[in-house]
Write a protein that holds these residues in place. Sequence first.
Motif, PDB file in Angstrom:
ATOM      1  N   GLU A  55      41.385  43.793  37.878  1.00  0.00           N
ATOM      2  CA  GLU A  55      41.445  43.383  39.282  1.00  0.00           C
ATOM      3  C   GLU A  55      41.839  41.918  39.401  1.00  0.00           C
ATOM      4  O   GLU A  55      41.448  41.082  38.591  1.00  0.00           O
ATOM      5  N   ASN A  56      42.620  41.616  40.426  1.00  0.00           N
ATOM      6  CA  ASN A  56      43.023  40.236  40.735  1.00  0.00           C
ATOM      7  C   ASN A  56      43.568  39.519  39.500  1.00  0.00           C
ATOM      8  O   ASN A  56      43.161  38.403  39.166  1.00  0.00           O
ATOM      9  N   SER A  57      44.480  40.187  38.838  1.00  0.00           N
ATOM     10  CA  SER A  57      45.050  39.651  37.602  1.00  0.00           C
ATOM     11  C   SER A  57      46.521  39.284  37.789  1.00  0.00           C
ATOM     12  O   SER A  57      47.242  39.905  38.576  1.00  0.00           O
ATOM     13  N   ASN A 104      51.424  52.101  42.170  1.00  0.00           N
ATOM     14  CA  ASN A 104      50.017  51.688  42.158  1.00  0.00           C
ATOM     15  C   ASN A 104      49.789  50.372  42.899  1.00  0.00           C
ATOM     16  O   ASN A 104      48.681  49.832  42.880  1.00  0.00           O
ATOM     17  N   SER A 133      48.369  42.181  40.178  1.00  0.00           N
ATOM     18  CA  SER A 133      47.704  43.360  40.720  1.00  0.00           C
ATOM     19  C   SER A 133      46.355  42.973  41.311  1.00  0.00           C
ATOM     20  O   SER A 133      45.595  42.215  40.707  1.00  0.00           O
ATOM     21  N   LYS A 134      46.053  43.491  42.507  1.00  0.00           N
ATOM     22  CA  LYS A 134      44.744  43.280  43.121  1.00  0.00           C
ATOM     23  C   LYS A 134      43.717  44.273  42.586  1.00  0.00           C
ATOM     24  O   LYS A 134      42.516  44.021  42.632  1.00  0.00           O
ATOM     25  N   ASN A 135      44.182  45.409  42.085  1.00  0.00           N
ATOM     26  CA  ASN A 135      43.294  46.464  41.616  1.00  0.00           C
ATOM     27  C   ASN A 135      43.577  46.798  40.156  1.00  0.00           C
ATOM     28  O   ASN A 135      44.647  46.486  39.625  1.00  0.00           O
ATOM     29  N   LYS A 136      42.615  47.451  39.508  1.00  0.00           N
ATOM     30  CA  LYS A 136      42.853  47.936  38.152  1.00  0.00           C
ATOM     31  C   LYS A 136      43.988  48.947  38.187  1.00  0.00           C
ATOM     32  O   LYS A 136      44.088  49.764  39.102  1.00  0.00           O
ATOM     33  N   ALA A 137      44.837  48.889  37.171  1.00  0.00           N
ATOM     34  CA  ALA A 137      45.964  49.825  37.144  1.00  0.00           C
ATOM     35  C   ALA A 137      46.469  49.975  35.717  1.00  0.00           C
ATOM     36  O   ALA A 137      46.370  49.058  34.906  1.00  0.00           O
ATOM     37  N   GLU A 172      45.846  48.333  30.480  1.00  0.00           N
ATOM     38  CA  GLU A 172      45.264  48.358  31.819  1.00  0.00           C
ATOM     39  C   GLU A 172      45.143  46.927  32.314  1.00  0.00           C
ATOM     40  O   GLU A 172      44.581  46.072  31.622  1.00  0.00           O
TER      41      GLU A 172
END
Length: 295
Positions: A234-236, A151, A182-186, A231
């Motif tokens: 974003e940007n986390s 991901n 992570s740049k995106n939700k995953a 989950e």
Amino acid sequence: MSNIGIIIEERAADIGNFMVGRLLPFRQKRMVGPFTFIDHMGPAALNEYENLDVGPHPHIGLSTLTYLFEGAIMHRDSLGTEMEIKPGAVNWMTAGKGVTHSERTPEYLRHTDKVLHGLQIWVALPKELEECEPSFEHTNAEDLPHWEDENGVSYTLIAGEAFGKKSPVSVYSKLYFIEIKSKNKAKISIGNDLYGESGLYILDGTITDSGTTFESKHLLVAKDAKLCEFEIGENSKIYIFGGEPLPEERYILWNFVSSSKERLEQAKQDWINNRFPEVPNETGNIPLPEFYLNK
């Protein structure tokens, strides 16, 4: 059903001339695995007149782990070590029977504007190693295990063992300290890769567990490390740490950690009476705070 047992909010603490956010110890949870103390430093914007200056101070019975996101710190200790740490690298100092060290802004940054941001962590030593010889180890960022999942979530194993990988940092018990970005939700599901007790610190962004969203500056302690699913937003950027708890209780007195209250008292008296080793090229030891004199 949520796997979160305890929620700890970062609390302000003063370490001299610098404010930090304290995560551990907490009254309801003194340790997570062998991790006994975690401070979040900054982010602090320091001008040309402001610097980090934590003078010589002692430790026993623990290893310190310093990990920076921004800035630089010059570490000096009574072993003769002089090592600058920069973002992504690891300073790992084992106090054992006793060590003295200082942490300061490097000389080349002292008259410029700068930012300091990172984590200061104490890891208690197993009882049989509490009185070991002190040591220091520096690991460069590029030498730590880094990888991405399908991901696009990136991982760094800063210390310990997990995911079938091992950090080169020389730890003394079964533990892990992991950075996840992570740049995106995953969706993250890593329970089978963890063991012992587990905590999750949100540095930036959010995580969502069983429909509840948690924001930055919170530490979440799991009920069961093997049920670690959530989950990431974003940007986390988050940090998961823990491991096998030590069988004996650990006590803290100022900068000292031990399974023995008598040993803490001895360390206190040794510092008061200048029996700890000195740091070369340093002056002005930090005195024992008055609060601890009658403890």
